[in-house]
Design an enzyme around this catalytic site. Structure first.
Site, PDB file in Angstrom:
ATOM      1  CE  LYS A  83     -14.766  13.872  12.622  1.00 10.88           C
ATOM      2  NZ  LYS A  83     -15.580  12.651  12.545  1.00 10.88           N
TER       3      LYS A  83
HETATM    4  O1  G3P Z   1     -14.640   9.136  11.735  1.00 13.56           O
HETATM    5  C1  G3P Z   1     -15.362   8.989  10.548  1.00 13.56           C
HETATM    6  C2  G3P Z   1     -16.123   7.736  10.594  1.00 13.56           C
HETATM    7  O2  G3P Z   1     -17.061   7.815  11.610  1.00 13.56           O
HETATM    8  C3  G3P Z   1     -16.792   7.308   9.356  1.00 13.56           C
HETATM    9  O3  G3P Z   1     -16.915   5.940   9.461  1.00 13.56           O
HETATM   10  O4  G3P Z   1     -17.794   3.715   9.019  1.00 13.56           O
HETATM   11  O5  G3P Z   1     -19.261   5.734   8.730  1.00 13.56           O
HETATM   12  O6  G3P Z   1     -17.439   5.264   7.127  1.00 13.56           O
HETATM   13  P1  G3P Z   1     -17.918   5.113   8.521  1.00 13.56           P
END
Ligand code: G3P
Length: 214
Positions: A83
């Site tokens: 990533k």
């Molecule tokens: O894959 C990206 C994800 O982990 C972000 O999720 O819920 O932290 O916005 P969030």
């Protein structure tokens, strides 16, 4: 549509894998910070459980550092995807890594133009964060639709991972739009299988089965 799980928790990954529907895993520094153990060991263990792309993220901010980290992370397992954050330095790193045939997942994408640049640099996957856009009163799924249209218009091979998913409706919309992949938190993945009418139906069948002569 491919389903990835968005977690670094091995128990959750093992459980989702046992359902027979798991195609890959995404992690990030926040998700890894919630687990015990060295991040390399965790990523390796994930790759042993799931035979599909497993994302691990770099933390360098300059392209040279990103490439160095990416090369190191890629040695963990053949299924590792690195990533890279969507910055100008990130683009430079993606270009270099794509030539070296190291898979990349461009992360922290919030606009169709960022996704266009990442695809042009040669990223394998692009991750628009829909939930975080919704959080600031932008419609995250609109951005996904724009990215899919742009990629179709120009025949990019980059696969779209709908990320930062917060509820099952994000996944319905992603599937209707033809997104390649959703990466889903464990709790939301469980909800995909549930329906109150299914539960009520099972209860009734079991009650009625008691009345059947055996
Ligand atoms: O894959 C990206 C994800 O982990 C972000 O999720 O819920 O932290 O916005 P969030």
């Amino acid at each position: 549509m491919k389903l990835f799980i968005d977690t670094a928790n091995l128990d959750q990954i093992r459980e989702a894998q046992s359902w027979g529907i798991l195609d890959g895993v995404t992690t990030n520094p926040t998700l890894l910070s919630r687990e015990k153990g060295n991040f390399r060991d965790i990523l390796h263990s994930i790759c042993e459980i799931v035979d599909g792309p497993v994302s691990g993220e770099v933390v360098s901010l300059d392209s040279e550092g990103m490439v160095k980290e990416a090369k190191d992370i890629a040695t963990i397992h053949k299924n590792i995807v690195v990533k890279i954050p969507m910055t100008l330095e990130g683009l430079k790193a993606i270009k270099i890594l794509s030539k070296k045939e190291i898979w990349t997942n461009t992360t922290l994408v919030f606009s169709p133009l960022q996704a266009l640049l990442a695809a042009k640099a040669g990223t394998t996957f692009v991750s628009p964060f829909v939930g975080r856009l919704d959080d600031i009163h932008n419609i995250g799924m609109d951005v996904v639709g724009q990215i899919i249209t742009i990629y179709e218009n120009y025949g990019f091979n980059t696969e779209v991972i709908v990320a930062s998913i917060r509820n099952p409706l994000h996944i319905v919309e992603a599937a209707m739009m033809g997104a390649d992949i959703c990466t889903i938190p464990f709790a939301v993945m469980e909800k995909m299988a549930k329906h109150p009418l299914t539960d009520r139906g099972i209860e009734r069948f079991l009650e009625d089965w008691k009345k059947v002569e055996k």
